[in-house]
Design a protein around this motif. Structure first.
Motif, PDB file in Angstrom:
ATOM      1  N   TYR A  35       1.355  -1.520  -0.018  1.00 28.15           N
ATOM      2  CA  TYR A  35       0.686   0.333   0.141  1.00 28.15           C
ATOM      3  C   TYR A  35       0.726   1.274  -0.047  1.00 28.15           C
ATOM      4  O   TYR A  35       2.333   1.091   0.185  1.00 28.15           O
ATOM      5  CB  TYR A  35      -0.693  -0.097   0.966  1.00 28.15           C
ATOM      6  CG  TYR A  35      -2.026  -0.962   0.935  1.00 28.15           C
ATOM      7  CD1 TYR A  35      -1.611  -2.158   1.808  1.00 28.15           C
ATOM      8  CD2 TYR A  35      -2.925  -0.902   0.655  1.00 28.15           C
ATOM      9  CE1 TYR A  35      -2.239  -3.269   2.139  1.00 28.15           C
ATOM     10  CE2 TYR A  35      -4.549  -1.823   0.793  1.00 28.15           C
ATOM     11  CZ  TYR A  35      -3.925  -3.228   1.468  1.00 28.15           C
ATOM     12  OH  TYR A  35      -4.735  -3.803   1.604  1.00 28.15           O
ATOM     13  N   GLN A  37       0.941   5.390   1.200  1.00 26.76           N
ATOM     14  CA  GLN A  37       0.120   6.249   2.483  1.00 26.76           C
ATOM     15  C   GLN A  37       1.058   8.168   2.070  1.00 26.76           C
ATOM     16  O   GLN A  37       1.726   7.729   2.077  1.00 26.76           O
ATOM     17  CB  GLN A  37      -0.133   6.123   3.109  1.00 26.76           C
ATOM     18  CG  GLN A  37      -0.694   6.942   4.913  1.00 26.76           C
ATOM     19  CD  GLN A  37      -0.420   6.167   6.326  1.00 26.76           C
ATOM     20  OE1 GLN A  37       0.024   5.750   6.561  1.00 26.76           O
ATOM     21  NE2 GLN A  37      -1.773   6.758   6.905  1.00 26.76           N
ATOM     22  N   LEU A  39       0.881  11.557   2.539  1.00 25.15           N
ATOM     23  CA  LEU A  39       1.344  12.941   3.790  1.00 25.15           C
ATOM     24  C   LEU A  39      -0.251  12.584   4.720  1.00 25.15           C
ATOM     25  O   LEU A  39      -1.406  13.119   3.615  1.00 25.15           O
ATOM     26  CB  LEU A  39       1.607  13.765   4.153  1.00 25.15           C
ATOM     27  CG  LEU A  39       2.403  14.248   5.309  1.00 25.15           C
ATOM     28  CD1 LEU A  39       2.569  13.924   5.782  1.00 25.15           C
ATOM     29  CD2 LEU A  39       2.223  15.949   4.906  1.00 25.15           C
ATOM     30  N   GLY A  40      -0.529  12.286   5.619  1.00 23.58           N
ATOM     31  CA  GLY A  40      -2.316  13.192   5.949  1.00 23.58           C
ATOM     32  C   GLY A  40      -3.324  11.934   5.287  1.00 23.58           C
ATOM     33  O   GLY A  40      -4.610  12.064   5.724  1.00 23.58           O
ATOM     34  N   GLN A  41      -3.471  11.077   4.896  1.00 27.07           N
ATOM     35  CA  GLN A  41      -3.701  10.626   3.482  1.00 27.07           C
ATOM     36  C   GLN A  41      -3.864   9.331   4.356  1.00 27.07           C
ATOM     37  O   GLN A  41      -3.759   8.590   5.436  1.00 27.07           O
ATOM     38  CB  GLN A  41      -3.850  10.145   2.433  1.00 27.07           C
ATOM     39  CG  GLN A  41      -3.254  11.338   1.838  1.00 27.07           C
ATOM     40  CD  GLN A  41      -4.212  12.736   0.921  1.00 27.07           C
ATOM     41  OE1 GLN A  41      -5.230  11.571   0.484  1.00 27.07           O
ATOM     42  NE2 GLN A  41      -4.613  13.271   0.639  1.00 27.07           N
ATOM     43  N   GLY A  42      -5.192   8.097   3.388  1.00 25.78           N
ATOM     44  CA  GLY A  42      -5.260   6.754   4.128  1.00 25.78           C
ATOM     45  C   GLY A  42      -4.332   6.120   3.544  1.00 25.78           C
ATOM     46  O   GLY A  42      -3.905   6.463   2.290  1.00 25.78           O
ATOM     47  N   LEU A  43      -4.534   5.170   2.944  1.00 25.50           N
ATOM     48  CA  LEU A  43      -3.898   3.999   2.312  1.00 25.50           C
ATOM     49  C   LEU A  43      -4.339   3.290   0.992  1.00 25.50           C
ATOM     50  O   LEU A  43      -5.489   3.624   0.699  1.00 25.50           O
ATOM     51  CB  LEU A  43      -3.861   2.666   3.519  1.00 25.50           C
ATOM     52  CG  LEU A  43      -2.401   2.359   4.271  1.00 25.50           C
ATOM     53  CD1 LEU A  43      -2.912   3.523   5.289  1.00 25.50           C
ATOM     54  CD2 LEU A  43      -2.125   1.380   5.018  1.00 25.50           C
ATOM     55  N   PHE A  45      -4.134   0.994  -2.550  1.00 32.35           N
ATOM     56  CA  PHE A  45      -3.153  -0.134  -2.597  1.00 32.35           C
ATOM     57  C   PHE A  45      -2.821  -0.069  -3.297  1.00 32.35           C
ATOM     58  O   PHE A  45      -3.238   0.965  -4.753  1.00 32.35           O
ATOM     59  CB  PHE A  45      -5.001  -1.525  -2.497  1.00 32.35           C
ATOM     60  CG  PHE A  45      -4.676  -2.506  -3.476  1.00 32.35           C
ATOM     61  CD1 PHE A  45      -4.480  -2.538  -5.071  1.00 32.35           C
ATOM     62  CD2 PHE A  45      -3.988  -3.576  -2.630  1.00 32.35           C
ATOM     63  CE1 PHE A  45      -4.415  -3.953  -5.586  1.00 32.35           C
ATOM     64  CE2 PHE A  45      -3.463  -4.956  -3.471  1.00 32.35           C
ATOM     65  CZ  PHE A  45      -3.719  -4.657  -4.663  1.00 32.35           C
ATOM     66  N   GLY A  59      -3.779  -2.245  -8.659  1.00 34.70           N
ATOM     67  CA  GLY A  59      -3.627  -1.161  -8.182  1.00 34.70           C
ATOM     68  C   GLY A  59      -1.842   0.602  -7.973  1.00 34.70           C
ATOM     69  O   GLY A  59      -1.971   1.561  -7.637  1.00 34.70           O
ATOM     70  N   LEU A  91       4.039   0.929   2.485  1.00 28.80           N
ATOM     71  CA  LEU A  91       3.474   0.116   3.440  1.00 28.80           C
ATOM     72  C   LEU A  91       3.505  -1.328   2.905  1.00 28.80           C
ATOM     73  O   LEU A  91       2.695  -1.760   2.192  1.00 28.80           O
ATOM     74  CB  LEU A  91       2.197   0.593   4.541  1.00 28.80           C
ATOM     75  CG  LEU A  91       2.544   1.677   5.273  1.00 28.80           C
ATOM     76  CD1 LEU A  91       1.232   2.326   5.532  1.00 28.80           C
ATOM     77  CD2 LEU A  91       3.558   0.910   6.231  1.00 28.80           C
ATOM     78  N   PHE A 105       0.960  -5.074   9.095  1.00 26.07           N
ATOM     79  CA  PHE A 105       0.887  -4.062   8.641  1.00 26.07           C
ATOM     80  C   PHE A 105       2.928  -3.637   9.472  1.00 26.07           C
ATOM     81  O   PHE A 105       3.362  -3.732  10.619  1.00 26.07           O
ATOM     82  CB  PHE A 105       0.977  -2.596   8.700  1.00 26.07           C
ATOM     83  CG  PHE A 105      -0.189  -2.646   7.650  1.00 26.07           C
ATOM     84  CD1 PHE A 105      -2.004  -2.952   8.002  1.00 26.07           C
ATOM     85  CD2 PHE A 105       0.003  -2.462   6.269  1.00 26.07           C
ATOM     86  CE1 PHE A 105      -2.553  -2.410   7.428  1.00 26.07           C
ATOM     87  CE2 PHE A 105      -0.707  -1.900   5.479  1.00 26.07           C
ATOM     88  CZ  PHE A 105      -2.503  -2.556   5.972  1.00 26.07           C
ATOM     89  N   ASP A 107       6.437  -1.233   9.400  1.00 28.80           N
ATOM     90  CA  ASP A 107       5.874   0.297   9.615  1.00 28.80           C
ATOM     91  C   ASP A 107       6.386   1.273   8.824  1.00 28.80           C
ATOM     92  O   ASP A 107       6.241   2.549   8.708  1.00 28.80           O
ATOM     93  CB  ASP A 107       6.929   0.741  10.948  1.00 28.80           C
ATOM     94  CG  ASP A 107       6.618   0.142  12.154  1.00 28.80           C
ATOM     95  OD1 ASP A 107       7.432   0.452  12.942  1.00 28.80           O
ATOM     96  OD2 ASP A 107       5.340   0.655  12.018  1.00 28.80           O
TER      97      ASP A 107
END
Lengths: 114, 113
Positions: A35, A37, A39-43, A45, A59, A91, A105, A107
């Motif tokens: 995945y 991500q 900055l400040g967003q959801g993940l 795919f 994705g 991630l 997950f 880090d």
């Protein structure tokens, strides 16, 4: 027991360079996911591996992105000719089987493109 | 839902109070749902999951409620502690077909001591 391990934890590179990100899943987990991500967003795919089946690459944002999983374990995500918009945290997750199972997950690798 | 970028919805609670974090999911065919907690600089940490044949599931200090009629998921945290401060994401998945998780945009929980 060991969780999902990702390396490097941080990567800074110049625009146009290629980068390789590594993921070591939890031992015994047959499913592996990447995945992204921002900055400040959801993940978001990227790609999914399940056993020996063909990966789900639906994705991946462009053909500059590719991934492989060797021996059903370690996976490498490669980004060619990096662009500034590729800057994000990448991630990796693994699960016992695909779908309907908790994904665990690492880090992440924080990628910064100058 | 739509991402709100850096301006995550924020829930601020006092230590010891109960917290309720809500999530609207997008796919009526989704039949598996997960809540994750993400602390700064870390990957998402699994909290609790629920399948679509249930409407409630309890863990240690956490409860997830699922309302399929309105496609709504909530996470309740009892006796919230400072260590609960993090961003919380809901995620949905179909047991068959595409196996990737679809994540919501997240809610930031701030626990005031």
């Amino acid at each position: 027991g060991a969780g999902v391990s990702q390396s490097p934890s941080n990567k800074v590179t110049e625009k146009g360079k290629d980068v390789e990100l590594r993921c070591d899943p939890i031992s015994g987990h047959t499913a592996l996911y990447w995945y992204r991500q921002s900055l400040g967003q959801g993940l978001e795919f990227l790609i999914y591996f399940q056993g020996n089946s063909a990966p789900d690459k639906s994705g991946l944002p462009s053909d500059r992105f590719s991934a492989e999983r060797t021996g059903g374990s370690v996976s490498t995500l490669t980004i060619q000719r990096t662009q500034q918009e590729d800057s994000a945290v990448y991630l990796c997750a693994s699960s016992l089987a695909g779908g309907g199972e908790p994904q665990h997950f690492g880090d992440g690798t924080r990628l910064s493109i100058l | 839902g739509e991402s709100v970028g850096l301006h995550l919805p924020t829930l601020s609670v006092q230590e010891g109070d109960n917290s309720i974090i809500n999530c609207a999911y997008s796919n009526s065919a989704s039949d598996y749902f997960i809540w994750y907690k993400q602390e700064s600089g870390k990957g998402p940490q699994f909290i609790i999951d629920i399948r679509s044949n249930m409407d409630k599931r309890q863990g240690q200090r956490v409860t997830v409620l699922l309302n399929k009629t309105v496609k709504h998921l909530s996470l309740q945290i009892a006796a919230t502690q400072p260590g609960d401060s993090a961003v919380y994401f809901c995620a949905e998945n179909m047991d068959t077909g595409r196996r990737a998780l679809t994540f919501g945009s997240g809610t930031r929980l701030q626990v005031q001591p």
